[in-house]
Scaffold this motif. Structure first.
Motif, PDB file in Angstrom:
ATOM      1  N   GLU A  41       0.793  -1.225   0.000  1.00 58.92           N
ATOM      2  CA  GLU A  41       0.000   0.000   0.000  1.00 58.92           C
ATOM      3  C   GLU A  41       0.831   1.283   0.000  1.00 58.92           C
ATOM      4  OE1 GLU A  41      -2.492  -3.135   2.232  1.00 58.92           O
ATOM      5  OE2 GLU A  41      -0.379  -2.566   2.064  1.00 58.92           O
ATOM      6  N   GLU A  42       2.041   1.217   0.508  1.00 60.75           N
ATOM      7  CA  GLU A  42       2.878   2.416   0.608  1.00 60.75           C
ATOM      8  C   GLU A  42       3.833   2.589  -0.574  1.00 60.75           C
ATOM      9  OE1 GLU A  42       2.361   4.708   2.740  1.00 60.75           O
ATOM     10  OE2 GLU A  42       0.956   3.608   4.017  1.00 60.75           O
TER      11      GLU A  42
ATOM     12  N   ALA B  79      -2.345   6.437  -4.481  1.00 63.32           N
ATOM     13  CA  ALA B  79      -1.306   6.493  -3.452  1.00 63.32           C
ATOM     14  C   ALA B  79      -1.893   6.604  -2.048  1.00 63.32           C
ATOM     15  CB  ALA B  79      -0.379   7.668  -3.718  1.00 63.32           C
ATOM     16  N   SER B  80      -1.094   6.170  -1.071  1.00 67.17           N
ATOM     17  CA  SER B  80      -1.571   6.128   0.311  1.00 67.17           C
ATOM     18  C   SER B  80      -1.906   7.505   0.871  1.00 67.17           C
ATOM     19  CB  SER B  80      -0.532   5.446   1.207  1.00 67.17           C
ATOM     20  OG  SER B  80       0.676   6.184   1.222  1.00 67.17           O
ATOM     21  N   ASP B  81      -1.273   8.547   0.344  1.00 68.73           N
ATOM     22  CA  ASP B  81      -1.572   9.896   0.830  1.00 68.73           C
ATOM     23  C   ASP B  81      -2.701  10.558   0.051  1.00 68.73           C
ATOM     24  OD1 ASP B  81      -0.203  10.210  -1.534  1.00 68.73           O
ATOM     25  OD2 ASP B  81       1.126  11.798  -0.797  1.00 68.73           O
ATOM     26  N   LYS B  82      -3.340   9.770  -0.839  1.00 67.94           N
ATOM     27  CA  LYS B  82      -4.498  10.286  -1.591  1.00 67.94           C
ATOM     28  C   LYS B  82      -5.691   9.377  -1.314  1.00 67.94           C
ATOM     29  CE  LYS B  82      -1.804  12.710  -5.126  1.00 67.94           C
ATOM     30  NZ  LYS B  82      -0.441  12.391  -4.643  1.00 67.94           N
ATOM     31  N   ASP B  83      -6.097   8.542  -2.294  1.00 69.78           N
ATOM     32  CA  ASP B  83      -7.267   7.679  -2.087  1.00 69.78           C
ATOM     33  C   ASP B  83      -6.942   6.405  -1.313  1.00 69.78           C
ATOM     34  OD1 ASP B  83      -8.670   9.533  -3.559  1.00 69.78           O
ATOM     35  OD2 ASP B  83      -8.638   8.368  -5.426  1.00 69.78           O
ATOM     36  N   ASP B  84      -5.672   6.097  -1.165  1.00 71.68           N
ATOM     37  CA  ASP B  84      -5.198   4.917  -0.433  1.00 71.68           C
ATOM     38  C   ASP B  84      -5.834   3.635  -0.974  1.00 71.68           C
ATOM     39  OD1 ASP B  84      -3.670   3.536   1.391  1.00 71.68           O
ATOM     40  OD2 ASP B  84      -5.064   3.822   3.073  1.00 71.68           O
ATOM     41  N   LYS B  85      -5.762   3.462  -2.285  1.00 75.32           N
ATOM     42  CA  LYS B  85      -6.315   2.267  -2.919  1.00 75.32           C
ATOM     43  C   LYS B  85      -5.256   1.496  -3.720  1.00 75.32           C
ATOM     44  CE  LYS B  85     -11.079   3.910  -3.170  1.00 75.32           C
ATOM     45  NZ  LYS B  85     -12.250   4.209  -4.048  1.00 75.32           N
TER      46      LYS B  85
ATOM     47  N   ARG C  74      -0.714  -4.510   6.675  1.00 72.14           N
ATOM     48  CA  ARG C  74      -0.463  -3.413   5.751  1.00 72.14           C
ATOM     49  C   ARG C  74       1.030  -3.205   5.529  1.00 72.14           C
ATOM     50  NH1 ARG C  74      -3.394   1.239   4.065  1.00 72.14           N
ATOM     51  NH2 ARG C  74      -1.998   2.988   3.605  1.00 72.14           N
TER      52      ARG C  74
ATOM     53  N   GLN D 134       4.162   5.885   8.906  1.00 70.44           N
ATOM     54  CA  GLN D 134       3.456   4.669   8.489  1.00 70.44           C
ATOM     55  C   GLN D 134       3.979   3.450   9.224  1.00 70.44           C
ATOM     56  OE1 GLN D 134       4.826   6.964   6.517  1.00 70.44           O
ATOM     57  NE2 GLN D 134       3.874   7.091   4.478  1.00 70.44           N
TER      58      GLN D 134
ATOM     59  N   ARG E 196       2.241   2.530  12.571  1.00 72.82           N
ATOM     60  CA  ARG E 196       0.827   2.136  12.628  1.00 72.82           C
ATOM     61  C   ARG E 196       0.695   0.729  13.206  1.00 72.82           C
ATOM     62  NH1 ARG E 196      -2.739   3.943   7.522  1.00 72.82           N
ATOM     63  NH2 ARG E 196      -3.790   2.035   8.232  1.00 72.82           N
TER      64      ARG E 196
END
Length: 287
Positions: free
Chosen positions: A44-45, A57-63, A95, A104, A107
């Protein structure tokens, strides 16, 4: 009835398997071996190299993780691999941890923070089901120090111990190895055409370059290089066709990807050997 030869690979993120072991996986799958890939996170990162997919990207939609699942499926189709799984699926997801020292990485749901035995028990289930004779994973440094690679190494090694206690002993364990001489040759060839390989002046600048003497085993399968390159292209968000990997292919020829190198850390080397005394078959001495 299960295949006579059974190989298990444990990797951290989608694309790691193709870069490190693409021709190995394709070669043994084509020969009738059961090849099982376990990927510990969905990446994801990861950096998104495709401009039109930057929103993942993870800092946007995280998909990005969901998208990389599809990339992995497409890559495995190219390599002829039918058995690929995410560690803990379908009930547990760890993740991508990102790099050391990042927010990150702290987490609670990332793989780096996972309880070692909990994660290892998930892998034990797969080992007891598939009964591999051979395991491939990273060294204790994870190749280049990424937390998820280090954790994948620890989980793989711990799981082999736990599986042995429950009745299945893996005969041979290999760690991925990138020999310094091969990387240095690539860097020199890239310099000749005015390009570079990850900005490195020397193989010594790259953390994944290992001393050649660590190489105990090499899988030579140039006939599967086209499949490996197509699998690399399937991981489009992570591997650019204009990037260093494909530049290396263009400047050294496709054969640069035809050899994959390993360090045998459990089991005994067995014939056949090459002229340097390196094993040529990861199942040698097992069947």
């Amino acid at each position: 009835m299960s295949a006579a030869k059974r190989l298990l690979l444990v990797h951290a993120h989608p694309d790691d398997e193709t870069i490190n072991n693409g021709v190995t996986m394709a070669k043994y799958a084509a020969s009738g071996a059961q090849v099982t890939l376990v990927t510990c996170t969905r990446g994801e990162e990861g950096e998104v190299l495709v401009t039109e997919l930057a929103n993942l990207a993870s800092d946007k939609d995280d998909k990005l993780g969901e998208h990389r699942e599809v990339e992995l499926k497409d890559a495995m189709a190219q390599l002829g691999i039918n058995d690929f799984r995410f560690l803990g699926a379908p009930n547990k997801k760890w993740r991508d941890s990102g790099m050391m020292g990042t927010t990150q990485n702290e987490r609670g749901d990332v793989f780096w923070q996972a309880d070692l035995d909990e994660a290892s028990h998930e892998l034990v289930k797969i080992i007891l089901e598939t009964k591999p004779q051979v395991l491939i994973t990273y060294d204790e440094f994870g190749g280049y120090g990424h937390p998820d690679h280090i954790k994948a190494h620890r989980v793989a090694m711990r799981a082999t111990e736990l599986a042995a206690e429950q009745g299945w002993q893996i005969s041979k364990i290999y760690w991925n190895t990138m020999p310094r001489s091969v990387i240095q040759m690539g860097i020199e060839k890239m310099k000749e055409v005015g390009s570079d390989f990850f900005g490195a002046e020397s193989a010594d600048d790259l953390p994944f370059a290992k001393p050649d003497e660590l190489v105990t085993t090499v899988v030579n399968a140039p006939e599967y290089v086209p499949q490996k390159l197509e699998a690399m292209k399937a991981h489009a968000t992570q591997i650019s066709v204009d990037g260093p990997f494909f530049a290396l292919s263009n400047n050294l020829g496709l054969s640069v990807w035809g050899d994959e190198y390993y360090t045998l850390v459990k089991g005994e080397k067995a014939a056949p050997f090459d002229s340097n005394g390196r094993e040529l078959d990861i199942f040698a001495g097992v069947i």
